[in-house]
Design a protein around this motif. Sequence first.
Motif, PDB file in Angstrom:
ATOM      1  N   PHE A   1       0.855  -1.179   0.000  1.00 49.23           N
ATOM      2  CA  PHE A   1       0.000   0.000   0.000  1.00 49.23           C
ATOM      3  C   PHE A   1       0.896   1.235   0.000  1.00 49.23           C
ATOM      4  N   ARG A   2       0.265   2.349  -0.202  1.00 45.78           N
ATOM      5  CA  ARG A   2       1.011   3.610  -0.135  1.00 45.78           C
ATOM      6  C   ARG A   2       0.105   4.614   0.559  1.00 45.78           C
ATOM      7  N   CYS A   3      -0.091   4.379   1.841  1.00 48.56           N
ATOM      8  CA  CYS A   3      -1.060   5.198   2.573  1.00 48.56           C
ATOM      9  C   CYS A   3      -0.637   6.660   2.541  1.00 48.56           C
ATOM     10  N   GLN A   4      -1.621   7.497   2.319  1.00 45.15           N
ATOM     11  CA  GLN A   4      -1.373   8.945   2.187  1.00 45.15           C
ATOM     12  C   GLN A   4      -0.558   9.505   3.335  1.00 45.15           C
ATOM     13  N   TYR A   5      -0.892   9.056   4.545  1.00 46.49           N
ATOM     14  CA  TYR A   5      -0.269   9.649   5.728  1.00 46.49           C
ATOM     15  C   TYR A   5       1.101   9.054   6.016  1.00 46.49           C
ATOM     16  N   CYS A   6       1.400   7.926   5.391  1.00 49.15           N
ATOM     17  CA  CYS A   6       2.639   7.220   5.714  1.00 49.15           C
ATOM     18  C   CYS A   6       3.739   7.537   4.710  1.00 49.15           C
ATOM     19  N   MET A   7       3.353   7.631   3.433  1.00 50.74           N
ATOM     20  CA  MET A   7       4.374   7.846   2.403  1.00 50.74           C
ATOM     21  C   MET A   7       4.061   9.113   1.615  1.00 50.74           C
ATOM     22  N   PRO A   8       5.061   9.947   1.356  1.00 53.69           N
ATOM     23  CA  PRO A   8       4.815  11.169   0.605  1.00 53.69           C
ATOM     24  C   PRO A   8       4.356  10.837  -0.809  1.00 53.69           C
ATOM     25  N   GLU A   9       3.310  11.526  -1.253  1.00 54.00           N
ATOM     26  CA  GLU A   9       2.750  11.238  -2.571  1.00 54.00           C
ATOM     27  C   GLU A   9       3.783  11.470  -3.663  1.00 54.00           C
ATOM     28  N   GLY A  10       3.891  10.508  -4.570  1.00 56.71           N
ATOM     29  CA  GLY A  10       4.748  10.681  -5.738  1.00 56.71           C
ATOM     30  C   GLY A  10       6.239  10.578  -5.447  1.00 56.71           C
ATOM     31  N   ALA A  11       6.638  10.653  -4.192  1.00 59.64           N
ATOM     32  CA  ALA A  11       8.077  10.668  -3.900  1.00 59.64           C
ATOM     33  C   ALA A  11       8.664   9.272  -4.044  1.00 59.64           C
ATOM     34  N   GLU A  12       9.916   9.243  -4.482  1.00 58.21           N
ATOM     35  CA  GLU A  12      10.636   7.966  -4.550  1.00 58.21           C
ATOM     36  C   GLU A  12      11.019   7.583  -3.133  1.00 58.21           C
ATOM     37  N   ILE A  13      10.725   6.362  -2.761  1.00 60.39           N
ATOM     38  CA  ILE A  13      11.148   5.919  -1.425  1.00 60.39           C
ATOM     39  C   ILE A  13      12.463   5.156  -1.594  1.00 60.39           C
ATOM     40  N   ASP A  14      13.367   5.471  -0.711  1.00 56.02           N
ATOM     41  CA  ASP A  14      14.684   4.855  -0.767  1.00 56.02           C
ATOM     42  C   ASP A  14      14.632   3.495  -0.069  1.00 56.02           C
ATOM     43  N   TYR A  15      14.229   2.450  -0.806  1.00 55.04           N
ATOM     44  CA  TYR A  15      14.062   1.153  -0.147  1.00 55.04           C
ATOM     45  C   TYR A  15      15.407   0.504   0.169  1.00 55.04           C
ATOM     46  N   ILE A  16      15.392  -0.278   1.216  1.00 52.37           N
ATOM     47  CA  ILE A  16      16.596  -1.008   1.620  1.00 52.37           C
ATOM     48  C   ILE A  16      16.837  -2.132   0.609  1.00 52.37           C
ATOM     49  N   LEU A  17      18.081  -2.281   0.188  1.00 49.31           N
ATOM     50  CA  LEU A  17      18.391  -3.347  -0.771  1.00 49.31           C
ATOM     51  C   LEU A  17      18.335  -4.700  -0.063  1.00 49.31           C
ATOM     52  N   GLN A  18      17.985  -5.700  -0.840  1.00 49.93           N
ATOM     53  CA  GLN A  18      17.817  -7.058  -0.289  1.00 49.93           C
ATOM     54  C   GLN A  18      19.010  -7.475   0.587  1.00 49.93           C
ATOM     55  N   GLN A  19      20.238  -7.236   0.062  1.00 55.95           N
ATOM     56  CA  GLN A  19      21.413  -7.727   0.806  1.00 55.95           C
ATOM     57  C   GLN A  19      21.677  -6.921   2.080  1.00 55.95           C
ATOM     58  N   GLN A  20      20.966  -5.781   2.201  1.00 54.26           N
ATOM     59  CA  GLN A  20      21.150  -4.999   3.437  1.00 54.26           C
ATOM     60  C   GLN A  20      20.136  -5.357   4.506  1.00 54.26           C
ATOM     61  N   LEU A  21      19.119  -6.128   4.125  1.00 58.03           N
ATOM     62  CA  LEU A  21      18.148  -6.547   5.141  1.00 58.03           C
ATOM     63  C   LEU A  21      18.803  -7.554   6.081  1.00 58.03           C
ATOM     64  N   LEU A  22      18.381  -7.541   7.327  1.00 54.86           N
ATOM     65  CA  LEU A  22      18.827  -8.615   8.221  1.00 54.86           C
ATOM     66  C   LEU A  22      18.308  -9.924   7.652  1.00 54.86           C
ATOM     67  N   THR A  23      19.151 -10.938   7.584  1.00 57.30           N
ATOM     68  CA  THR A  23      18.659 -12.256   7.156  1.00 57.30           C
ATOM     69  C   THR A  23      17.861 -12.876   8.308  1.00 57.30           C
ATOM     70  N   ASP A  24      17.138 -13.954   8.009  1.00 56.20           N
ATOM     71  CA  ASP A  24      16.382 -14.633   9.067  1.00 56.20           C
ATOM     72  C   ASP A  24      17.324 -15.060  10.195  1.00 56.20           C
ATOM     73  N   VAL A  25      18.476 -15.618   9.803  1.00 57.51           N
ATOM     74  CA  VAL A  25      19.416 -16.110  10.825  1.00 57.51           C
ATOM     75  C   VAL A  25      19.935 -14.944  11.669  1.00 57.51           C
ATOM     76  N   GLU A  26      20.271 -13.833  11.009  1.00 53.63           N
ATOM     77  CA  GLU A  26      20.778 -12.676  11.775  1.00 53.63           C
ATOM     78  C   GLU A  26      19.709 -12.145  12.726  1.00 53.63           C
ATOM     79  N   LEU A  27      18.481 -12.062  12.226  1.00 53.93           N
ATOM     80  CA  LEU A  27      17.403 -11.537  13.067  1.00 53.93           C
ATOM     81  C   LEU A  27      17.199 -12.431  14.290  1.00 53.93           C
ATOM     82  N   LEU A  28      17.142 -13.742  14.059  1.00 55.61           N
ATOM     83  CA  LEU A  28      16.903 -14.660  15.171  1.00 55.61           C
ATOM     84  C   LEU A  28      18.087 -14.668  16.133  1.00 55.61           C
ATOM     85  N   THR A  29      19.295 -14.521  15.593  1.00 56.39           N
ATOM     86  CA  THR A  29      20.483 -14.449  16.469  1.00 56.39           C
ATOM     87  C   THR A  29      20.399 -13.211  17.358  1.00 56.39           C
TER      88      THR A  29
END
Length: 328
Positions: free
Chosen positions: A17-45
Amino acid sequence: MNQVDYLRISLIDRCNFRCQYCMPEGAEIDYILQQQLLTDVELLTLIQEVFIPVGFTRFRLTGGEPLLRPHVVELVRAIASFPQTQDLSMTTNGFLLAPIAQNLYDAGLRRINISLDSLEPEIFDQIIGNRGRGKWEQVWQGIQAAYSVGFDPLKLNVVVIPGVNDHEVLNLAALTLERNWHIRFIEFMPIGNWQLFGDRGWVSSAELRQQIRDRWGLTESQVCGAGPADVFQIPGAKGTLGFISQMSECFCDRCNRMRLSADGWLRPCLLNENGQIDLKTALRAGISTAQLQEQVRELLAIKPEINFKQRESGTEGSYTRTMSQIGG
Ligand code: SAM
Ligand code: SF4
């Protein structure tokens, strides 16, 4: 000062979703790249070897949209299986919930908050910025599925935006008359979409309570949550009404939580980036979990100062990220 034992974990910063109040309209959101996300193992550790040893026992999975995270059911099962986990909950927009509500419950999730800002499908579509048929209905099915599976309490979150959904407050509150649901009205915060906040402003919890009181009467509820909501009830209603008033009332001194972002930053305060630590980089650099525990303890020790600093210095200018990025 409350004991800080509650961690809000963002599983992913992306959202369907792109809720009006949560994300600025039309703006590019700087998403985290896959390899920068905590992996499942890192999160559980981190949970098992860092957060639990320093005293965290309650965990909420959020995002972005947590149900977009691959293996979310397995993550729930793993976190629920830690003997020290006293409470495991999730905040979701509910869109992908219906088919996996039972699996989440069976894996050990017991509490769920679903965002539902409108009972009118057209207004809902406008709010979520995601035109297309059937979105509201699919979320409603998710809510029904969660209810029939047995999530208790079932909480619905409503962010009230003047001129958008504030005319629905009584209809939303009326859901509690016949159902044991908890409807939580959240004051719109100037995080995410500043322009909308500037144009529309926000409605205070006191005003909402007055509307509801005028219609049915309102009493303080005996049910007292552990979180920031002030809980009320319409006399004779089965469910309750919560009011989260972070704009009109400062509850920093009641704050019992920290936030872990999807890329592993531990944040002591929603509204203040001071003091945050990059646990993922430390973990990947081979820093021991015993040393990370020390860093988290140090952060816990200065958290009250960070909260109160935010209150004294005002909040403007400190929201550089959206709720979906921080992990709301
Ligand atoms: N996607 C999930 C959802 O919407 O429930 C979880 C993440 S969302 C960021 C968590 C909560 O933050 C939602 O209840 C949402 O309504 C709230 N939220 C987001 N932006 C907000 C804002 N500017 N003011 C108040 N609440 C906000
Ligand atoms: Fe997505 Fe939740 Fe933000 Fe809406 S509030 S855009 S559902 S993260």
